[in-house]
Design an enzyme around this catalytic site. Structure first.
Site: not given
Ligand code: CA
Length: 660
Positions: A355, A384
């Site tokens: 993340d 990400e």
């Protein structure tokens, strides 16, 4: 000393510490390299170690239960400070299943706020709601045969994977799932479940097997904070799990018993083992870039250490979650590396999705890569890589952003290029993408479909998707940017979108339920973009949609695209060089139509994507005959018909041809 003076002292000292933490001198003096932080169990004794260089005293508290509401303290044992700021104590006897906390006291000038009782940041097991850690005999948590458990796709190249992004609870929370372990890890192990427990339409695990995905990527399932594990289905409280509490412990609300610290461990292992036995690999979504809040136990044990803060104590907030992890600090970096390697080793995980990895530093990620390669070389890593505004505590730190992907070893990034070009920008509701007639995005789209968006030189660095848990679902977004659209038209756009994903170079990722037109609508009838706190009624997959003919056809189309992708290695090229050699964009006579040719010694494949409102007569680039495998109605590895010279590509649809 009056309280104002005290407070000033706290601030002054904190400030000194904050500056010290990232200094070379501090790191030299206090970086502990041992692999024994936490509670190291053996049948005869357990050694407890806690890193807390500035504590004045540390005590170990032993409890009968893991429930903070029970006053069942059995012993308090002082710990001794040793090298590098590590406190330790060895306790004799078999301590398995004993719960524990640490009491950490700082000098008087830190007031009561820093005289705290905390969970062990390195805890590997804990009681209900993660407030007390537990000593665990990990070998005793293994389900039978776990020593022989392995990744069924160990030899699979990364671009051959098809990833399914799923929330544990969403799979089985709706009645229609027909799954008895509702909202639990074990819900993923039930085979042969059907819609509403009747008929022949599969749900859950059997649905995933039928769909043909190779990897299930599970939203965070380490212990997170928001759900009351004692009553996970009360008050309609729901969360995705991006609120980390104990990094090395599974989430208790997914276990059939959250009070006994062993149960969640065994049930998670059993779930991973079952998926492996069925041929599905498991990716863990990990969230090291921020913590649930400042109360994170590591931060209490070493005040202000875990997060990025400036001299005034103002926290950096690139994560938009209130804090950013200071991964550039040696003991934070070590914590993250140790944690990922632990999950890979102990739970046999096959991949990690990071993340907001753009907030973590490149060195930490590369250390993880190197460590994972020693465990099993084919463990997938992606994340990400958005560039975010974070305040680093050291100079010359490289962050693991998309633009720095070349500095990372075998790490892929989500391609927002492809996502937004296909369906319109995620934050601009009304903006259209290629599938809705936007032609301005075509150059970006073409590069993305080659697995070569501006930041990447290889499809192996790219995860292609059009939707995930964040933002509107694909189907909802299509409605939002096309106010007058009919259901039939929306379905066509949806199928064109997924065809682009599955026929692009890179690794495809699907949002769970996308294959049955997942929608997230709240009680007011509005589409929900950020469903993190919405109840199950919004989030759970509604399996009974499969009963509707049009929805079932969409599901078949997804299934067919996956089957086709698996059959054709030209769709899974693993380098930029190969893509440039084998893939060529063809000229078309309509601005809404793009078409490519893929060719090697064995095969020639043509794909045409018509986003226009008119049928498009596609003139074949040679005089050969072609078999049709994908058209506006069907997709698969079965021949639907043959063409030569020209093929008519229906409005808003894709056609794929393979030379006979
Ligand atoms: Ca929890």
């Amino acid at each position: 000393m009056n309280s104002a003076d005290k407070r000033q002292n706290v601030e002054k000292c904190n400030r000194e510490w904050l500056e010290a933490y990232s200094s070379e001198q501090f790191e030299k003096e206090f970086t502990y390299e041992g692999d024994d932080l936490g509670a190291v169990y053996s049948k005869d004794s357990t050694v407890f170690k806690l890193w807390s260089p500035f504590a004045e005293s540390v005590r170990l508290n032993l409890y009968k239960s893991g429930d903070v509401h029970k006053e069942d303290l059995t012993d308090t044992i002082p710990m001794e400070k040793g090298e590098k700021g590590v406190w330790s104590v060895k306790v004799g006897g078999n301590l398995a299943d004993i719960y524990y906390t640490y009491s950490v006291a700082f000098e008087e000038k830190f007031e009561g706020a820093y005289d705290c009782e905390v969970c062990d940041p390195y805890a590997k097991a804990c009681g209900v709601n993660g407030r007390r850690a537990m000593v665990v005999d990990l070998a005793a948590t293994d389900p039978e045969g776990f020593d022989r458990d392995e990744n069924p796709n160990e030899q699979l190249p990364v671009c051959d994977s098809v990833i399914y992004e799923l929330h544990v609870r969403d799979l089985s929370a709706d009645d229609s799932a027909g799954i008895s372990h509702r909202g639990k890890f074990l819900g993923l192990t039930e085979e042969g479940t059907t819609v509403n427990g009747e008929g022949t339409l599969y749900t859950g695990l059997s649905h995933l097997l039928e769909l043909g995905v190779t990897h299930v990527h599970l939203l965070p399932f380490y212990d997170y904070a928001t759900i009351d594990e004692a009553a996970p289905f009360s008050h309609e409280i729901y969360n995705w799990g991006y609120d980390p509490l104990n990094y090395n412990v599974p989430e208790g609300s997914y276990a059939t018993d959250a009070f006994d610290g062993k149960v969640r461990i065994t049930e998670l292992k059993k779930t991973i083992q079952t998926l492996h036995q069925k041929g599905i690999s498991v990716v863990m979504d990990v969230v090291y870039n921020h913590t649930y809040n400042d109360e994170f136990c590591f931060n209490k044990v070493v005040p202000g250490y875990f997060h990025r803060m400036d001299r005034q104590g103002v926290k950096s907030n690139g994560s938009a979650c209130g804090n950013d992890t200071a991964s550039e600090r040696s003991m934070v970096s070590k914590f993250i590396v140790d944690s990922v390697l632990y999950w890979a080793r102990e739970y046999h995980l096959d991949g990690f999705r990071f993340d907001l990895v753009g907030l973590l530093d490149v060195d930490t990620i590369n250390q993880i890569r190197a460590g994972l390669d020693l465990i099993r070389p084919n463990i997938m890593m992606y994340g990400e890589g958005w560039t975010l505004d974070t305040k680093l505590t050291k100079k010359n730190v490289l962050l693991a952003t998309q633009t720095n992907v070349d500095h990372l070893e075998r790490f892929a990034m989500f391609s927002d290029d492809l996502r937004d070009a296909v369906k319109g920008h995620v934050f601009l509701e009304e903006e259209k993408g290629f599938i809705s007639g936007n032609t301005e995005v075509i150059e970006v789209l073409k590069a993305a479909m080659m697995g070569l968006p501006s930041w990447s030189d290889s499809p192996e660095k790219v995860i292609n998707y059009t939707s995930c848990h964040d933002n509107y679902t694909l189907f909802d977004k299509i409605y939002l940017c096309n106010q007058e659209i009919t259901f039939e038209e929306a379905v066509r756009q949806n199928l064109l979108a997924i065809a682009i994903v599955m026929l692009s170079q890179g690794t495809p990722l699907l949002h769970a339920g996308e294959e049955i037109l997942r929608t997230k609508v709240n009680a007011e009838g509005e589409f929900v973009s950020d469903s993190v706190r919405e109840p199950d009624s919004v989030n759970a997959i509604k399996w009974d949609d499969l009963k509707l003919k049009e929805y079932y056809r969409v599901y078949e189309y997804y299934k067919g695209l996956i089957a086709f992708r698996k059959k054709h290695s030209l769709l899974r090229l693993n380098s930029g060089e190969k893509v440039r050699k084998h893939m060529r964009w063809l000229e078309t006579q309509a601005e809404n139509v793009i078409a490519y040719e893929l060719q090697d010694a064995g095969e020639k494949l043509l794909a045409v994507f018509n986003a226009g409102e008119e049928p498009y007569p596609f003139v074949l680039p040679d005089s050969e005959s072609y078999d049709v495998y994908i058209n506006e109605m069907q997709a698969g590895d079965v021949v639907l018909g043959s063409v030569s010279k020209e093929a008519i590509v229906q409005p808003v649809s894709c056609m794929v041809l393979v030379r006979k």
